[in-house]
Design an enzyme around this catalytic site. Structure first.
Site, PDB file in Angstrom:
ATOM      1  N   LYS A 295       0.813  -1.214   0.000  1.00 49.49           N
ATOM      2  CA  LYS A 295       0.000   0.000   0.000  1.00 49.49           C
ATOM      3  C   LYS A 295       0.847   1.265   0.000  1.00 49.49           C
ATOM      4  CE  LYS A 295      -3.936  -2.116   2.379  1.00 49.49           C
ATOM      5  NZ  LYS A 295      -4.761  -2.120   3.611  1.00 49.49           N
ATOM      6  N   ARG A 296       2.033   1.180   0.582  1.00 49.25           N
ATOM      7  CA  ARG A 296       2.868   2.386   0.647  1.00 49.25           C
ATOM      8  C   ARG A 296       3.356   2.829  -0.729  1.00 49.25           C
ATOM      9  NH1 ARG A 296       8.487   1.309   0.705  1.00 49.25           N
ATOM     10  NH2 ARG A 296       8.999  -0.913   0.771  1.00 49.25           N
TER      11      ARG A 296
END
Length: 560
Positions: A295-296
């Protein structure tokens, strides 16, 4: 032990002892043995995608589903969807529905599974507990599994000691040799217990992974492992093995992070006498920094890309190319073409880097490949829903889509493309460094001539006739000014569109003219009609402009 798994659909495992003890799994089992596979080439191809409903469908999971789908379709086999929801705390029906919705949106229709059924159901692990317990009891009766009464505290202490000695955290085998009396004594006391699988102490397991080639493990690094928890819930590796076997799965195509699980699963296959499938472990999808995509790094779920305006066929095409290729330079594939070309042998074992720029480009390719009517409908509905237009279909929408489509990679890009067409940033263009040469090339004289053509009605009369009228007018206008090519079209572009660059000028001007006459543009868009543009030109102080004064401030208010 050594399991030789060929690249064939189905295989039957046969134990070949090097010595000849009376039982394969005895309490004091300490020998080497081999496992060889006899191939059943007539068995049908059956693959499965088995997501856990604990969140959104990650692009890595979507690619695994895609490879399974393509393999099944290319072999005339079955694509099975199974929900692995044994993690009761994290699993939810909402997540399951989201996964099913994303798979359906991608066009990966399953032959068996939730919502469809099939001969091998149920297709949720939470509904198959009685089956797992049945097979666990079978292994217990055969002596291949035993009850372990070790407490969590005991196991944690053993693990700590192993770490201090820098040894692998292998179970000590305390209850592997317990007598029946010792077991009955603990049962009478109500002591919680797990089911542990007896692992041979010597030997190795070897498989021929269809993607990674030969992979082997030594059994002495494993230790006896749990297949049923003390609360009666089966462990992942046991569930998966029983499910794949009882659903007659012929090929297990999954992410490489599951590769270590193959050792435990192969032992369970053999112990239960099940045929073992072929394995193919797909490499991870990597971020640009070559770490695992997460997700980062931005959007990673199928739902996120759908909401951003991506097309399902573009996502499918791009995911297929993350680790696979047909051996040519071609990168554009429909899903039917992928089915025709796909081969598990061409899947690369190296990690593939996820490139969001490449995905956006590919989406543009698929967007522009849509039939004209479908593309107009898609973008027209978008323009109406976002409040740019008052209607979603008609001649204006069709012509605008055809004019602007080359600058649209995502459906959401169409908002900016249309807004740019309707805007008139004349002041910014004329005062920019790039616009200076055009201004100095007698732009004020061209503007005066253009205003005369507007005042006489000559220009609008030509625009009423469409492209033929425009081409005839602009040719005559150029002869009058003794200009042609860039020296004619650049000044006209700036004066009529307010911009130095853009799509075809004639088509742009005709569309702007139509938009002003037909009322198709919503009032709040900031649209500057052609009439308003000529009034702005009439108010322009060219002398002040030449002196680098902000001469367009007053002219810019005309359209207000």
């Amino acid at each position: 032990m050594a399991a030789f798994v060929a690249g064939t659909p189905w295989m039957r495992i046969r134990v070949i002892p090097e010595l000849a003890p009376p039982l394969i799994f005895r309490r004091h089992f300490r020998r080497n043995f081999s496992v060889r596979a006899s191939v059943d080439s007539n068995a049908p191809v059956r693959v499965r995608f088995a997501p856990s409903p604990t969140g959104n469908l990650h692009v890595g999971g979507a690619r695994t589903a895609l490879f399974n789908y393509l393999f099944a379709r290319s072999k005339g086999g079955k694509f099975v969807l199974r929900i692995e929801d044994t993690d009761l705390e994290r699993s939810s029906r909402e997540s399951e529905e989201a996964v099913l919705r994303d798979l359906a949106w991608l066009g990966l229709d399953w032959d068996e599974g939730p919502g469809i059924g099939g001969d091998y159901g149920p297709y949720r692990q939470s509904e198959r507990n009685s089956m797992y317990k049945q097979y666990a009891e079978k292994l217990l009766e055969s002596g291949q599994v035993y009850r372990c009464f070790c407490s969590n505290e005991e196991l944690e202490k053993t693990k700590e000691i192993a770490e201090l000695k820098k040894l692998p955290p292998v179970y000590s085998g305390k209850w592997a040799t317990a007598t029946n009396e010792e077991v009955q004594e603990e049962l009478a006391k109500g002591t919680p217990y797990t089911y542990r699988f007896r692992v041979p102490k010597e030997g190795s397991l070897k498989i021929n992974d269809l993607i990674r080639g030969e992979v082997s493990w030594k059994l002495d690094t494993l230790g006896d492992f749990v297949i049923m928890r003390s609360n009666g819930q089966p462990v992942y590796n046991f569930c998966v093995t029983v499910d794949d076997a009882t659903m007659s799965i012929s090929h297990v195509i999954r992410a490489e992070e599951h590769l270590p699980n193959t050792l435990r699963q192969a032992l369970i296959y053999k112990a239960l006498g099940f045929p073992m499938p072929s394995f193919a472990h797909v490499s991870l999808i990597l971020a640009p920094d070559r770490s695992k995509l997460s997700k980062r790094h931005g959007a990673t779920s199928v739902g996120q890309f759908r909401d951003m305006g991506y097309l399902p066929q573009a996502i499918v095409n791009y995911l297929a190319l993350l680790g696979w290729g047909d051996g040519t330079e071609n990168e554009f594939f429909t899903i039917d073409q992928l089915v025709e070309k796909f081969s598990i042998g061409r899947v690369n074992k190296s990690g593939a880097v996820f490139d969001s720029t490449k995905l956006r480009w590919m989406n543009g390719q698929h967007l522009r490949a849509l039939p004209s009517e479908e593309l107009s409908k898609l973008i027209g509905e978008r323009w109406k829903s976002t409040g740019l237009l008052t209607e979603s279909e008609g001649p204006f929408v069709d012509e605008a889509v055809q004019l602007l489509k080359d600058g649209i990679d995502l459906v959401t890009d169409s908002d900016t493309a249309l807004s740019n067409l309707l805007s008139y940033p004349l002041r910014d263009s004329l005062t920019s460094p790039e616009g200076k040469p055009t201004v100095e090339d007698k732009l004020s004289e061209i503007s005066a001539s253009l205003l005369a053509a507007y005042d006489s009605g000559e220009l609008f009369g030509a625009l009423e006739e469409g492209h033929a009228g425009w081409q005839k007018w602009v040719k005559g206008f150029g002869k009058t000014l003794r200009r042609k090519g860039k020296s004619l079209f650049m000044p006209l572009r700036v004066l009529l569109t307010g911009k130095l660059h853009g799509p075809d000028m004639g088509s742009s001007v005709i569309l702007i003219y139509k938009a002003g006459n037909h009322g198709v543009v919503a009032p709040q868009t900031g649209f500057v009609t052609l009439k308003e543009r000529f009034e702005m030109l009439r108010q322009l102080d060219w002398e002040a402009l030449k002196q680098d004064h902000p001469a367009l401030e007053s002219a810019a208010t005309v359209s207000n």
